[in-house]
Design an enzyme around this catalytic site. Structure first.
Site, PDB file in Angstrom:
ATOM      1  N   MET A   3      -3.096   2.063   2.024  1.00  0.00           N
ATOM      2  CA  MET A   3      -3.929   2.700   3.043  1.00  0.00           C
ATOM      3  C   MET A   3      -3.608   4.188   3.177  1.00  0.00           C
ATOM      4  O   MET A   3      -2.452   4.584   3.251  1.00  0.00           O
ATOM      5  CB  MET A   3      -3.673   1.989   4.387  1.00  0.00           C
ATOM      6  CG  MET A   3      -4.342   2.600   5.587  1.00  0.00           C
ATOM      7  SD  MET A   3      -4.029   1.629   7.091  1.00  0.00           S
ATOM      8  CE  MET A   3      -2.321   2.048   7.459  1.00  0.00           C
ATOM      9  N   SER A  10       1.496  -1.846  -0.575  1.00  0.00           N
ATOM     10  CA  SER A  10       0.959  -2.144   0.750  1.00  0.00           C
ATOM     11  C   SER A  10      -0.340  -2.946   0.603  1.00  0.00           C
ATOM     12  O   SER A  10      -0.353  -3.951  -0.110  1.00  0.00           O
ATOM     13  CB  SER A  10       0.780  -0.859   1.554  1.00  0.00           C
ATOM     14  OG  SER A  10       0.677  -1.152   2.943  1.00  0.00           O
ATOM     15  N   GLN A  11      -1.460  -2.509   1.216  1.00  0.00           N
ATOM     16  CA  GLN A  11      -2.676  -3.326   1.148  1.00  0.00           C
ATOM     17  C   GLN A  11      -3.163  -3.526  -0.287  1.00  0.00           C
ATOM     18  O   GLN A  11      -3.857  -4.506  -0.580  1.00  0.00           O
ATOM     19  CB  GLN A  11      -3.782  -2.733   2.017  1.00  0.00           C
ATOM     20  CG  GLN A  11      -4.340  -1.406   1.536  1.00  0.00           C
ATOM     21  CD  GLN A  11      -5.389  -0.824   2.481  1.00  0.00           C
ATOM     22  OE1 GLN A  11      -5.441  -1.155   3.668  1.00  0.00           O
ATOM     23  NE2 GLN A  11      -6.243   0.062   1.969  1.00  0.00           N
ATOM     24  N   ASP A  32      11.024  -2.506   8.026  1.00  0.00           N
ATOM     25  CA  ASP A  32       9.623  -2.081   8.080  1.00  0.00           C
ATOM     26  C   ASP A  32       9.159  -1.864   9.522  1.00  0.00           C
ATOM     27  O   ASP A  32       9.266  -2.753  10.361  1.00  0.00           O
ATOM     28  CB  ASP A  32       8.737  -3.133   7.406  1.00  0.00           C
ATOM     29  CG  ASP A  32       7.424  -2.553   6.916  1.00  0.00           C
ATOM     30  OD1 ASP A  32       6.776  -1.824   7.689  1.00  0.00           O
ATOM     31  OD2 ASP A  32       7.057  -2.820   5.759  1.00  0.00           O
ATOM     32  N   HIS A  55       8.768   0.988   5.414  1.00  0.00           N
ATOM     33  CA  HIS A  55       7.632   0.633   4.565  1.00  0.00           C
ATOM     34  C   HIS A  55       7.469   1.596   3.383  1.00  0.00           C
ATOM     35  O   HIS A  55       7.353   2.809   3.569  1.00  0.00           O
ATOM     36  CB  HIS A  55       6.362   0.621   5.411  1.00  0.00           C
ATOM     37  CG  HIS A  55       5.198  -0.046   4.739  1.00  0.00           C
ATOM     38  ND1 HIS A  55       5.212  -1.379   4.399  1.00  0.00           N
ATOM     39  CD2 HIS A  55       3.991   0.424   4.346  1.00  0.00           C
ATOM     40  CE1 HIS A  55       4.060  -1.693   3.843  1.00  0.00           C
ATOM     41  NE2 HIS A  55       3.309  -0.620   3.778  1.00  0.00           N
TER      42      HIS A  55
END
Length: 304
Positions: free
Chosen positions: A39, A113-114, A231, A287
């Site tokens: 993202m 991530s995504q 995270d 993260h």
């Protein structure tokens, strides 16, 4: 006479060895690598995906690396990570992969991530060319129920996202136009999630069993999930290992092995786990924060 033959044979051995070496050909090249960013990022940011690509190319000479770009330029690529329907993005990526001659023999995939759950959708929906190994670096495979913090300069966008999700994450308009709503998983509204999530509920088999999804995911050699142990961006962090909140509340979490998805084996994850195909890695840090040394020693072996 015999001594002359032996001398001739000894002289021939180096030549024969050289010829045999040439016939056997070069060592097998590493499988190509496909990367999907997270993202608010883009394919080629020199501080993120560009850095990772150069790192891989330096450590594995000759490897073909494709860092996915969704859109005609880097700005579009970044914007699409917020606003382009994920199902459309997955279709676009499947088309890119099918058209790339470098990938026809198979490829490894690494999502950040995504990008982790998006590449899993690619594995489940688009088996050609075949994905060999999937490495999810901080991907949220059971979705998220909060955005405690946002990357870099995207904080104003995330403030707007939070408000939009609070107003109606599962409305048709929000689902179709806000990426993060498509993997929003509200444990207090499980029925709404199952019924109206247009992306995550589908790839997680929440509305029924798509045997093709299951078969395609189980074809992976390894499914590697990296969880960041400190995270502050993903809620809950255990989603990075395919766990989530216990249904009906948002405090207590359960690991993948205690979820109905695993117990009912709707995706084949239980069978993959028993076959040693699931790899759960933890790394200290926030993260997507990791060292080059950790990447070299822990991730690169899956690509070589």
């Amino acid at each position: 006479m015999w001594s002359a033959k032996m001398a001739a044979l000894r002289a021939a051995v180096p030549v024969l060895s050289l010829l045999l070496g040439l016939c056997s050909g070069p060592a097998a090249a590493a499988a190509p690598l496909v990367i999907w960013h997270g993202m608010g990022d883009s394919c080629c940011n020199p501080l993120s995906m560009g850095y990772v690509q150069k790192l891989v190319e330096k450590k594995i000479p000759g490897i073909y690396v494709l860092s996915l770009k969704i859109g005609s330029n880097l700005i579009e690529d970044m914007e699409n990570s917020f606003f382009m329907n994920v199902n459309d993005q997955v279709r676009e990526v499947c088309s890119q992969l099918a058209a790339d001659p470098h990938l026809k023999g198979g490829y490894n995939a690494m999502g950040f991530s995504q990008g982790g759950q998006f590449l899993r959708a690619v594995a489940q929906r688009c088996p050609s060319p075949p994905m060999l190994n999937l490495i999810s670096v901080g991907g949220q495979h059971q979705g998220v129920y909060g955005f405690p913090r946002c990357p870099g300069e995207s904080s104003h966008v995330c403030d707007w996202i939070r408000k939009t999700l609070d107003l109606g994450a599962y409305t048709k308009a929000v689902q179709e136009h806000l990426v993060q709503a498509e993997y929003w998983h509200d444990p207090l509204k499980e029925e709404d999630y199952r019924k109206n999530s247009i992306f995550l509920a589908d790839i997680n088999q929440e509305r029924g069993i798509n045997e093709t999804y299951k078969k395609n995911l189980m074809a992976l050699k390894k499914f590697v999930m990296v969880k960041f142990l400190n995270d502050t961006m993903v809620d809950p962090p255990v989603s990075e290992w395919f766990g989530f909140y216990k249904s009906g509340q948002a405090k207590e979490t359960v690991p993948l092995q205690e979820t109905s998805l695993y117990k009912e084996d709707r995706l084949g994850l239980q069978e993959m786990d028993k076959a040693g195909k699931l790899v759960f890695l933890g790394v200290k840090g926030d993260h997507l924060h990791f060292s080059e040394e950790w990447f070299d020693t822990t991730i690169l072996p899956f690509l070589q």
